[in-house]
Every structure is written in C-alpha cells, then in structure tokens.
Design an enzyme around this catalytic site. Structure first.
Site, PDB file in Angstrom:
ATOM      1  N   ASP A 135     -23.534   9.267  82.277  1.00 45.80           N
ATOM      2  CA  ASP A 135     -24.886   9.669  81.868  1.00 45.80           C
ATOM      3  C   ASP A 135     -24.900  10.053  80.384  1.00 45.80           C
ATOM      4  OD1 ASP A 135     -27.567  10.015  82.316  1.00 45.80           O
ATOM      5  OD2 ASP A 135     -27.377  12.092  82.966  1.00 45.80           O
TER       6      ASP A 135
ATOM      7  N   LYS B 228     -27.990  27.461  84.346  1.00 48.32           N
ATOM      8  CA  LYS B 228     -28.688  26.362  85.019  1.00 48.32           C
ATOM      9  C   LYS B 228     -28.778  26.671  86.511  1.00 48.32           C
ATOM     10  CE  LYS B 228     -27.674  22.143  83.852  1.00 48.32           C
ATOM     11  NZ  LYS B 228     -26.943  20.859  83.734  1.00 48.32           N
TER      12      LYS B 228
ATOM     13  N   GLY C 126     -34.983  24.973  79.117  1.00 49.16           N
ATOM     14  CA  GLY C 126     -34.879  23.574  79.504  1.00 49.16           C
ATOM     15  C   GLY C 126     -35.200  23.386  80.972  1.00 49.16           C
TER      16      GLY C 126
END
Length: 498
Positions: free
Chosen positions: A267, A165, A143
């Site tokens: 979000d 991440k 991703g």
C-alpha cells in the site's frame, strides 16, 4: 353454654316445655326436639344457640370452600414460583455459558497475538489511552481512515506526543489488520519506517499508538495545482521532494532486503509517507503487508504470493491485479506512480500515466512538471528522475528495477542536484512554463492531455470502497472530478499531521 347447662335434666316436664316454647319464640326453630347432645352440637364459638337444628354446622359449610380455594391459590403461587426459578436458572446458565465461550474466544484471540517485548512495544490500558486523548476528544482528531480515526495524544505525563489510531466499530477491517501492524512494526526498526510505540486491546477496543509525525503526510505538501481547496501547507522545493523520495525508497529497500524475510508493503502511496519535524520521510501503515515467499536464490522476485488483490486507487500494480500474484515489484510500481505524483503535483486519478510516459519518451516531460518547480531542477536530474519513474511503472514486472536500484538512482540524482546548486549556474535549471494546449499523445494515441483546460482522459484501475477491484474508463475534469479512494486500513481522508 351456661344457658343450656342450666336446663337441668331433673326439671319437671312442665318446666322443660315452657323453656322450649320460650326458645322457639326467640330462635324460630321449628324442630323443638332437643337433647343434651344436640345442644352441645349446636353450640358455636360465639356461644350462640340460634342455629337450625339440621345436624349441619353452617360455619363449617362456609369455611370448606374457602379453605379449598386458599389451598388451590397456594399451590398455584408455589408452582409459579418454582417455574419462575427454573426459567431464571436456565437464563442464568445460558448467560454464564455464553460468557465462558466469549472468554475462551477472547483468550484464544489474545493467545494468537504476538508476544511483544516491553522494550519494543508497550501494552497500554484503555484508561491510559483515554487520559492521553482526553477521552477521545474530537478536537484532537488528526486523521480518518478505513480502520478508524487518528488522534493526537500525550503519554508519560505529557512528555511524549503520539498518534493514536482507534478502530471504528463500523469498519470492515479489524483484528487481522491490527495484528499484522503489530507483528510487522514490533520487529522492524529503521530510520525510514514509522515506529510503533504500543497498542491496546482492552474491552473490545483495538488501538495502535505510533510516534507523532508533526508535518503530516507527503501528500499534504504537494499542493495539487488543480485541487478544489487551497492547501495551507508549505510547498516543498524540489530538493526536499527528492530527499523525501530517497528516504521512502530506503525504507522500502529495508523491507525488501534488509530482513530475514521479504516484506511486501502492498500500500505504497503519498499518504503513507509521513514526515517528522526535520522532514525525514518514514513509511507507515503496514495493515495490508505480506511476508514474501522464501527463496533459495539471491535473485529478488523469484517467487510470488497468491492473495486477494488489495491496494489503493491509482497505485495498484496492473499485473498483480490481473493475476493476483503479489511480489515486491508491486511495491516498485506503486512507488513509481508516487514519483510521478511528486513531480507533477497531481492526484493519481488525474495523473494519466500513459500520457506522462509518452511525454517522457518524446523528451517533453517538462510539459507535465509542477510549474512551482520552475528553475529548481537541472535538466540531467529531470531526465534521470523520469527514467527511473518510467521503469518502475512498466507493465511487465521483470522490467522494473529493484528498490535497491531505485535508491542508487535517487542518490545519484541528489548528488547531481546538490552539485548544480553549489555551482550556482542558473542555466542548468529547467524552466517549466506550461504552454496552453500543450499535448502529447498517449500509448496507441488513446490518451491526450490539455493543460490549458486541465482535461485528461485515462483508464483507472483500482479498488472500490468495498475492497473489490474495479476497472473503468474515467474522464476527468477540473470542475467535475471527485476522487474516491479505496477504503483500506491505511487510507487517510483528513490529511493533517499525525
């Protein structure tokens, strides 16, 4: 010297004169007046007497300038060395001082970071992360987002799969989002919230390590029917979609009312709903989250947080956008948009919410439903689903339901769906056959949709790639539309399992 000494002072005048004449012929000295002192004076180190008798030693004349030059050069060299040492000392001092300041700044930043218990959140070294990701192998990227790339990794000797991440050095986001994510997830534990395993903040790196969600995001499995690229993921049946929406709602309900403080996600969207191997939905990415206002009353939504408007294109609460006042009802609005996205299998920029709302009001919501769901949804379940989704996207936040109400509604819908499936009565299921040129007028007649041509006109409000708010009239077509998403901490552009 022996030659001169041999000229005895007792020699006769005639002998001395002869010797003098002999020396004059060999040395060409014009002054033949000699004495013992002068002879000694003219003697050089080479025992050579053939020098002019002018009272000056030529060797001394030749040496004097050389000595002065050497001294001058020595002074210059010494002075240059001292100056160089001073410059080097100044440079080293400045470097040392800067490193101390940087160390103080880094220490201060670290001291402001939450102190995490090892049983809640582990701190990994950069070496461990490099080993887990094979030194950030590009083949392991699962991703990409505004914060950086997401890698699949293995920790604990390969026993545990994780999603790593890593902050991109060119990202406009950084420590604030990094700290927010750690602070939120380190103290939140819920079945429908993604788990933070640990983090790394070594050598300028900011890395977050999550549990690995093998089925990726909810958006991966919606298979937009007008997408340019064919999705290879499994198409979700209606009952599975309903369970995923219910699990997501439960996660948000926990954020809004299951803690001592209200937490606003800010979000909510289909790319932030992750799915594990059992299709359990989990809310992820808390980089934009805010702690809500404290309230002395039991009513939810009494207060608000005034903050810079942030969010993702298509999901942004219009009231929050206009006033800059953030409440938990902003999450409710975003969740309502996601509900219609799940039902219609369209990206938010092509969803045309005014038109969808008009279709629901006129009782023809079936005209905008994903045709792959034909024969899977009961008419009552569809009606209830449209009702709760429409309430969530009301312009006035006071008219929107709480996440608790949303959860109860979805639970009821799931019960209706399971009951209908258990009876096996096919007549209860709705046939979503899309008719060419089926239209329904939007609010004030401004919005229309033609399914035969896949054309819709809408007003899109969101954030641009710089994080600033934009509002524009957007015309969307099947062949010319390019979706531009806000560059936010949680945005995922390459949609695969993570």
């Amino acid at each position: 010297m022996t030659t001169l000494i041999s000229l005895s002072l007792t020699s006769t005048p005639s002998q001395l004169a002869s010797q003098r004449m002999l020396m004059t012929c060999h040395t060409n000295v014009t002054d033949i007046s000699l004495s013992g002192l002068e002879i000694l004076k003219l003697s050089d180190t080479a025992r050579n007497l053939a020098v002019p008798n002018n009272g000056t030693n030529t060797t001394s004349l030749n040496r004097t300038p050389t000595s002065k030059t050497s001294i001058r050069k020595t002074i210059i060299v010494i002075g240059g060395a001292i100056g160089g040492l001073l410059l080097v000392s100044v440079f080293l001092f400045a470097l040392f001082r800067r490193r101390i300041q940087y160390k103080k700044l880094f220490t201060s930043a670290n001291s402001s970071r939450p102190s995490l218990s090892t049983d809640l959140c582990r701190r990994f070294s950069l070496t461990q992360i490099r080993v887990a990701t094979h030194d950030f192998d590009q083949k392991l990227i699962i991703g990409r987002g505004g914060f950086g790339k997401v890698y699949k990794g293995c920790i604990d000797g390969g026993a545990t799969d994780v999603a790593v991440k890593r902050l991109n050095s060119t990202s406009k986001q950084g420590e604030q989002e990094f700290l927010t994510e750690i602070e939120m997830l380190s103290r939140l534990r819920h079945r429908h919230l993604v788990s933070l395993i640990g983090y790394c903040d070594e050598k300028g790196e900011m890395i977050l390590i999550y549990e690995y969600m093998p089925r990726g995001t909810l958006r991966d499995h919606l298979n937009y029917r007008d997408a340019k690229e064919t999705c290879k993921n499994e198409v979700l049946p209606w009952k599975q979609r309903l369970k995923i929406c219910l699990g997501s709602a439960r996660g948000l309900e926990y954020l809004h009312g299951g803690n001592k403080q209200l937490i606003i996600h800010r979000d909510v969207k289909s790319t932030n709903i992750l799915l594990d191997d059992k299709w359990t939905a989990k809310v992820s990415d808390f980089g934009l989250s805010k702690v809500g206002p404290a309230s002395d009353t039991s009513d939810i939504g009494v207060g608000h947080v005034s903050t810079i408007v942030k969010g993702s294109f298509g999901y942004l609460d219009p009231e929050y956008y206009q006033r800059g006042q953030l409440t938990e009802k902003s999450d409710v609005y975003s969740f309502g948009v996601m509900l219609f996205e799940v039902l219609c299998a369209r990206p938010t920029v092509k969803l045309n919410l005014p038109n969808v709302r008009a279709c629901y009001t006129k009782g023809i919501l079936y005209t905008v439903v994903d045709p792959t769901l034909t024969g899977q949804i009961t008419s009552e379940c569809l009606s209830k689903f449209g009702e709760i989704a429409e309430l969530c996207i009301r312009a006035n936040r006071d008219e929107r339901p709480s996440m608790r109400d949303v959860v109860l509604s979805l639970e009821f819908m799931l019960t209706l769906q399971q009951t209908a499936e258990n009876t096996g009565d096919v007549s209860l299921m709705v046939d979503f056959t899309i008719r060419s040129n089926a239209t329904c007028g939007g609010e004030n007649g401004a919005s229309t949709i033609s399914f035969g041509e896949n054309v819709c006109e809408s007003r899109a409000v969101g954030v641009d790639t710089q994080g600033s708010i934009v509002a524009s009239n957007t015309v969307v077509t099947n062949s010319h539309m390019e979706v531009k998403s806000g560059s936010v901490f949680s945005e995922i552009f390459d949609l695969r399992a993570r």
